[in-house]
Design a protein around this motif. Structure first.
Motif, mmCIF file in Angstrom:
data_model
loop_
_atom_site.group_PDB
_atom_site.id
_atom_site.type_symbol
_atom_site.label_atom_id
_atom_site.label_comp_id
_atom_site.label_asym_id
_atom_site.label_seq_id
_atom_site.Cartn_x
_atom_site.Cartn_y
_atom_site.Cartn_z
ATOM 1 N N TYR A 88 64.415 77.206 -77.824
ATOM 2 C CA TYR A 88 63.385 76.051 -78.406
ATOM 3 C C TYR A 88 63.218 74.904 -77.459
ATOM 4 O O TYR A 88 64.056 74.097 -77.292
ATOM 5 C CB TYR A 88 63.528 75.875 -79.659
ATOM 6 C CG TYR A 88 63.627 76.820 -80.756
ATOM 7 C CD1 TYR A 88 62.373 77.120 -81.322
ATOM 8 C CD2 TYR A 88 64.686 77.368 -80.979
ATOM 9 C CE1 TYR A 88 62.572 78.180 -82.313
ATOM 10 C CE2 TYR A 88 64.689 78.267 -82.129
ATOM 11 C CZ TYR A 88 63.364 78.852 -82.817
ATOM 12 O OH TYR A 88 63.628 80.014 -83.635
ATOM 13 N N GLY A 89 62.251 75.096 -76.508
ATOM 14 C CA GLY A 89 62.139 74.003 -75.573
ATOM 15 C C GLY A 89 61.095 73.033 -75.991
ATOM 16 O O GLY A 89 60.114 73.348 -76.647
ATOM 17 N N ARG A 90 61.392 71.613 -75.655
ATOM 18 C CA ARG A 90 60.338 70.642 -76.048
ATOM 19 C C ARG A 90 60.238 69.841 -74.976
ATOM 20 O O ARG A 90 61.390 69.465 -74.429
ATOM 21 C CB ARG A 90 60.895 69.870 -77.233
ATOM 22 C CG ARG A 90 61.353 70.642 -78.537
ATOM 23 C CD ARG A 90 59.805 71.259 -79.085
ATOM 24 N NE ARG A 90 59.963 71.891 -80.306
ATOM 25 C CZ ARG A 90 60.013 73.243 -80.479
ATOM 26 N NH1 ARG A 90 60.156 73.819 -79.186
ATOM 27 N NH2 ARG A 90 60.172 73.822 -81.798
ATOM 28 N N PHE A 91 59.122 69.547 -74.721
ATOM 29 C CA PHE A 91 58.752 68.703 -73.596
ATOM 30 C C PHE A 91 57.903 67.611 -74.224
ATOM 31 O O PHE A 91 57.100 67.535 -74.841
ATOM 32 C CB PHE A 91 57.870 69.261 -72.375
ATOM 33 C CG PHE A 91 58.759 70.415 -71.905
ATOM 34 C CD1 PHE A 91 59.127 70.247 -70.389
ATOM 35 C CD2 PHE A 91 58.751 71.593 -72.444
ATOM 36 C CE1 PHE A 91 60.063 71.255 -69.558
ATOM 37 C CE2 PHE A 91 59.654 72.601 -71.730
ATOM 38 C CZ PHE A 91 60.194 72.475 -70.379
ATOM 39 N N MET A 92 58.158 66.170 -73.326
ATOM 40 C CA MET A 92 56.979 65.245 -73.635
ATOM 41 C C MET A 92 56.771 64.487 -72.175
ATOM 42 O O MET A 92 57.542 64.452 -71.183
ATOM 43 C CB MET A 92 57.848 64.366 -74.515
ATOM 44 C CG MET A 92 57.050 63.068 -74.841
ATOM 45 S SD MET A 92 56.886 61.906 -73.912
ATOM 46 C CE MET A 92 55.865 60.580 -74.585
ATOM 47 N N GLY A 93 55.361 64.125 -72.396
ATOM 48 C CA GLY A 93 55.182 63.595 -70.987
ATOM 49 C C GLY A 93 53.646 62.808 -71.021
ATOM 50 O O GLY A 93 53.157 62.498 -72.186
ATOM 51 N N THR A 94 52.807 63.011 -70.040
ATOM 52 C CA THR A 94 51.439 62.365 -69.925
ATOM 53 C C THR A 94 50.462 63.323 -69.446
ATOM 54 O O THR A 94 50.706 64.140 -68.497
ATOM 55 C CB THR A 94 51.504 61.293 -68.770
ATOM 56 O OG1 THR A 94 52.570 60.402 -69.006
ATOM 57 C CG2 THR A 94 50.189 60.526 -68.719
ATOM 58 N N ALA A 95 49.159 63.212 -70.013
ATOM 59 C CA ALA A 95 48.323 64.114 -69.718
ATOM 60 C C ALA A 95 46.978 63.281 -69.140
ATOM 61 O O ALA A 95 46.747 62.325 -70.025
ATOM 62 C CB ALA A 95 47.766 65.022 -71.032
ATOM 63 N N PHE A 96 46.417 63.903 -68.305
ATOM 64 C CA PHE A 96 44.873 62.927 -67.771
ATOM 65 C C PHE A 96 43.977 63.904 -67.884
ATOM 66 O O PHE A 96 43.917 64.905 -67.446
ATOM 67 C CB PHE A 96 45.149 62.717 -66.191
ATOM 68 C CG PHE A 96 46.563 61.755 -66.026
ATOM 69 C CD1 PHE A 96 46.255 60.187 -66.259
ATOM 70 C CD2 PHE A 96 47.777 62.117 -65.853
ATOM 71 C CE1 PHE A 96 47.250 59.345 -66.130
ATOM 72 C CE2 PHE A 96 48.902 61.230 -65.665
ATOM 73 C CZ PHE A 96 48.668 59.960 -65.765
ATOM 74 N N ARG A 97 43.058 63.622 -68.983
ATOM 75 C CA ARG A 97 41.973 64.335 -69.297
ATOM 76 C C ARG A 97 40.704 63.876 -68.466
ATOM 77 O O ARG A 97 40.398 62.696 -68.669
ATOM 78 C CB ARG A 97 41.668 64.080 -70.714
ATOM 79 C CG ARG A 97 42.735 64.963 -71.728
ATOM 80 C CD ARG A 97 42.249 64.706 -73.178
ATOM 81 N NE ARG A 97 43.247 65.382 -73.905
ATOM 82 C CZ ARG A 97 43.727 66.381 -74.202
ATOM 83 N NH1 ARG A 97 43.018 67.550 -73.491
ATOM 84 N NH2 ARG A 97 44.814 66.596 -75.113
ATOM 85 N N VAL A 98 40.208 64.691 -67.734
ATOM 86 C CA VAL A 98 38.883 64.373 -66.993
ATOM 87 C C VAL A 98 37.626 64.885 -67.802
ATOM 88 O O VAL A 98 37.639 65.956 -68.007
ATOM 89 C CB VAL A 98 38.759 65.171 -65.658
ATOM 90 C CG1 VAL A 98 37.618 64.923 -65.106
ATOM 91 C CG2 VAL A 98 40.104 64.428 -64.928
ATOM 92 N N ASP A 99 36.935 63.956 -68.461
ATOM 93 C CA ASP A 99 35.878 64.246 -69.214
ATOM 94 C C ASP A 99 34.534 63.670 -68.701
ATOM 95 O O ASP A 99 34.468 62.574 -68.495
ATOM 96 C CB ASP A 99 35.968 63.511 -70.506
ATOM 97 C CG ASP A 99 34.970 64.093 -71.624
ATOM 98 O OD1 ASP A 99 34.155 65.270 -71.196
ATOM 99 O OD2 ASP A 99 34.713 63.236 -72.701
#
Length: 230
Positions: A88-99
């Protein structure tokens, strides 16, 4: 009487030889029966075209600076995300949505859970992946967590975002499948590609094409996340 007996014996011997010969041919035919031909494996789906996306976003571009950066690093990665050693891997971070050409930042979590290999297809990976936003009440600690992970450290154990990310699950996880390139692709309506560099996951998720809706080129999500548990 002797000639008749001899003739009868010759006919009998001929029939015996014929029978033996017939049996031998049948057995030989059975032994050299054509082997079964295995069905050809289905073709692998194409990997994401990084160069095409870079052109669509006009990278390098100050309006899409972070998306372009992640896209470039995604193109440099040579491996897709794999099964978690712990299961069970868990990651956390930042997403940049281009809309519609506008880049927006948000904090996200990602879960990568191993599944039974017998339950997936021949080109699938026994791995279920899900990604979702961090709740608003965890954003303050989430920013601290993302900053710490990006610099190779961990925040205090009292960090609420850390506890949330470690335990996060989702019913919307999708099975991963191999592509004809380094990425793995999630079996979902949105074309989602994942690569991994050490303890960091890079994700590109394109907006689905909808009937009658024009999607600007390059619109999608470009995310980088770090392992919380792996």
């Amino acid at each position: 009487m002797v000639p008749i007996a001899a003739a009868f014996l010759a006919v009998a011997c001929g029939r015996s030889e014929t029978a033996r010969s017939g049996t031998s041919v049948t057995d030989a035919a059975a032994e050299v029966a054509a082997p079964e031909v295995e069905a050809a494996a289905p073709p692998l789906p194409p990997d994401v075209d990084v160069r095409s996306l870079e052109r669509q976003l006009h990278c390098p571009n100050r309006y899409h600076a972070q998306a372009c950066r992640i896209l470039h690093e995604f193109g440099q990665a040579t491996h897709g995300i794999g099964q978690a050693p712990s299961g069970y891997g868990r990651f956390m971070g930042t997403a940049f949505r281009v809309d519609k050409g506008v880049e927006k930042r948000e904090l996200v979590v990602l879960a990568a859970s191993n599944v039974n290999a017998a339950t997936v297809g021949p080109t699938d990976i026994p791995l279920r992946v899900a990604m979702g936003p961090l709740p608003k009440d965890k954003l303050r600690d989430g920013n601290k967590l993302a900053h710490a992970l990006a610099h190779g450290s961990m925040p205090a154990s009292s960090n609420k975002a850390l506890a949330f990310a470690k335990a996060w699950t989702s019913d919307n996880g999708r099975i991963a499948m191999t592509t004809d390139g380094p990425s793995v692709r999630l079996i979902a309506e949105e074309a989602t590609y994942v690569r991994q560099v050490g303890q960091r996951a890079l994700v590109i998720q394109m907006k689905p094409a909808l009937p009658g809706v024009v999607t600007p080129p390059g619109d999608g999500t470009y995310a980088e996340l770090w392992a919380v548990t792996w």
